[in-house]
Design an enzyme around this catalytic site. Structure first.
Site, PDB file in Angstrom:
ATOM      1  N   ASP A  82       7.338   6.890 -48.365  1.00  0.00           N
ATOM      2  CA  ASP A  82       6.045   6.314 -48.718  1.00  0.00           C
ATOM      3  C   ASP A  82       6.263   5.196 -49.743  1.00  0.00           C
ATOM      4  O   ASP A  82       7.057   5.348 -50.673  1.00  0.00           O
ATOM      5  CB  ASP A  82       5.184   7.440 -49.316  1.00  0.00           C
ATOM      6  CG  ASP A  82       3.761   7.019 -49.557  1.00  0.00           C
ATOM      7  OD1 ASP A  82       3.197   6.284 -48.728  1.00  0.00           O
ATOM      8  OD2 ASP A  82       3.196   7.466 -50.587  1.00  0.00           O
ATOM      9  N   HIS A  83       5.558   4.098 -49.589  1.00  0.00           N
ATOM     10  CA  HIS A  83       5.683   2.958 -50.503  1.00  0.00           C
ATOM     11  C   HIS A  83       7.151   2.605 -50.768  1.00  0.00           C
ATOM     12  O   HIS A  83       7.582   2.491 -51.919  1.00  0.00           O
ATOM     13  CB  HIS A  83       4.961   3.215 -51.832  1.00  0.00           C
ATOM     14  CG  HIS A  83       3.476   3.344 -51.674  1.00  0.00           C
ATOM     15  ND1 HIS A  83       2.652   2.259 -51.485  1.00  0.00           N
ATOM     16  CD2 HIS A  83       2.659   4.416 -51.605  1.00  0.00           C
ATOM     17  CE1 HIS A  83       1.402   2.669 -51.330  1.00  0.00           C
ATOM     18  NE2 HIS A  83       1.377   3.982 -51.389  1.00  0.00           N
ATOM     19  N   HIS A 177      -5.642   4.467 -55.298  1.00  0.00           N
ATOM     20  CA  HIS A 177      -4.692   5.544 -55.609  1.00  0.00           C
ATOM     21  C   HIS A 177      -5.166   6.317 -56.838  1.00  0.00           C
ATOM     22  O   HIS A 177      -5.676   5.722 -57.781  1.00  0.00           O
ATOM     23  CB  HIS A 177      -3.309   4.960 -55.916  1.00  0.00           C
ATOM     24  CG  HIS A 177      -2.550   4.542 -54.698  1.00  0.00           C
ATOM     25  ND1 HIS A 177      -1.987   3.303 -54.567  1.00  0.00           N
ATOM     26  CD2 HIS A 177      -2.253   5.211 -53.560  1.00  0.00           C
ATOM     27  CE1 HIS A 177      -1.364   3.229 -53.399  1.00  0.00           C
ATOM     28  NE2 HIS A 177      -1.516   4.359 -52.769  1.00  0.00           N
ATOM     29  N   GLY A 178      -4.954   7.611 -56.815  1.00  0.00           N
ATOM     30  CA  GLY A 178      -5.248   8.414 -58.004  1.00  0.00           C
ATOM     31  C   GLY A 178      -6.700   8.836 -58.086  1.00  0.00           C
ATOM     32  O   GLY A 178      -7.511   8.520 -57.211  1.00  0.00           O
ATOM     33  N   HIS A 204      -4.640   4.869 -47.510  1.00  0.00           N
ATOM     34  CA  HIS A 204      -3.970   5.465 -48.683  1.00  0.00           C
ATOM     35  C   HIS A 204      -5.042   5.924 -49.672  1.00  0.00           C
ATOM     36  O   HIS A 204      -6.203   5.577 -49.528  1.00  0.00           O
ATOM     37  CB  HIS A 204      -3.058   4.430 -49.345  1.00  0.00           C
ATOM     38  CG  HIS A 204      -1.755   4.279 -48.629  1.00  0.00           C
ATOM     39  ND1 HIS A 204      -0.551   4.594 -49.209  1.00  0.00           N
ATOM     40  CD2 HIS A 204      -1.479   3.876 -47.373  1.00  0.00           C
ATOM     41  CE1 HIS A 204       0.415   4.379 -48.328  1.00  0.00           C
ATOM     42  NE2 HIS A 204      -0.122   3.936 -47.211  1.00  0.00           N
ATOM     43  N   SER A 207      -7.058  11.214 -51.856  1.00  0.00           N
ATOM     44  CA  SER A 207      -7.695  12.070 -52.870  1.00  0.00           C
ATOM     45  C   SER A 207      -8.905  11.343 -53.444  1.00  0.00           C
ATOM     46  O   SER A 207      -8.792  10.195 -53.870  1.00  0.00           O
ATOM     47  CB  SER A 207      -6.714  12.371 -54.017  1.00  0.00           C
ATOM     48  OG  SER A 207      -5.496  12.839 -53.501  1.00  0.00           O
TER      49      SER A 207
END
Ligand code: G3H
Ligand code: ZN
Length: 280
Positions: A82-83, A177-178, A204, A207
């Protein structure tokens, strides 16, 4: 069960009309919880590790942990970088047996992004491994580093895919992200990209995105959704809560087992939720 080739897993998603969850690991317990959870759902998915997490667990360590966790598995799992931040990381992962690769050169200018992705695609295709690339920059916090968002420009999509020959496209459409910043998906933009893209799309920053929004995004040829923070939260909070209650809670073994269970339950919840309409 052996790790499944990324192309095979993509075909499986198409055949089963499902979106594939990709779960980020870092260490042994997360790996065990992820594989356990995926197996309990009886549907396939990815286990992934980002380049930055390879600092803690090398590609060989991760590959052997995943293989160990997969020994009694019956549903398909691909091991994904990933990434991916460098050609070196990609090479080490391919050599370690990873079956799917992402290259993230989204911080580079358009031409340089194409150059970097195309080079890695050429290499990975030689081993029949699919490559995911990122166009536009996904904002938010990735492994404690804050990055600025830049939405994917639909006008760049066709050229980017044609010139890189990538197999999956990670888009920036208000996903972050996050858990610090609230995601705000731009469905119009997602649809524009979908209408242009000849390859399936990846979201992506899973969450924090409400599940009904992920299900809505599925209509736009979404093949993969990435989850990291939710699992890290399930893992770390297991230790944190216990320690808050009792400063003598040092039993690593039983706490680790509990953490594996909590990660596994989160994996099951996510997988069932994102494919909910399939089960009706
Ligand atoms: O590549 C990893 C993911 O995009 C994870 O994002 O931590 O917001 O779930 P997340
Ligand atoms: Zn990501």
């Amino acid at each position: 069960m052996q790790l499944v080739n990324g192309y095979k897993l993509m075909s499986y998603a198409t055949e089963t009309h499902s979106v594939l969850p990709a779960f980020n690991t870092t260490n042994y317990e997360l790996t065990q919880g992820i594989i356990q959870g995926i197996q309990k759902t009886k549907s396939g998915g990815y286990i992934a590790i980002s380049s930055s997490n390879l600092e803690l667990s090398s590609p060989n360590m991760i590959a052997s942990m995943v293989r160990f966790a997969m020994k009694d598995a019956e549903v398909p799992v691909a091991l994904h970088l990933d990434h991916g931040k460098s050609f070196q990381d990609v090479k080490e992962c391919v050599e370690a047996g990873f079956t799917s690769i992402m290259v993230d050169a989204s911080h580079l200018p358009f031409e340089k992004n194409i150059e970097e992705v195309a080079k890695i695609v050429r290499y990975c295709h030689f081993f029949n491994i699919p490559v995911e690339a990122e166009l536009g920059a996904i904002g938010g916090k990735e492994d404690d580093e804050l990055s600025e968002a830049g939405k994917t420009n639909p006008n760049d999509v066709k050229e980017f895919i044609e010139r890189t020959n990538c197999d999956l496209l990670a888009v920036s459409v208000g996903n972050v992200h996050g858990l610090d910043i609230k995601p705000n998906l731009d469905f119009e933009l997602l649809e524009d990209i979908y209408n242009i893209s000849s390859v399936p799309l990846v979201l992506h920053g899973g969450s924090g995105i409400p599940f009904d929004q992920v299900r809505r995004a599925r209509k736009n040829n979404l093949i993969k959704v990435n989850y990291g923070s939710d699992l890290r939260n399930a893992f770390i909070s297991t230790f944190g809560k216990e320690f808050e209650n009792n400063h003598n809670a040092f039993d690593v073994k039983s706490l680790s087992k509990k953490a594996i269970e909590n990660v596994s339950n989160k994996v099951i919840e996510i997988t069932n939720e994102i494919n909910y309409s399939n089960n009706q």
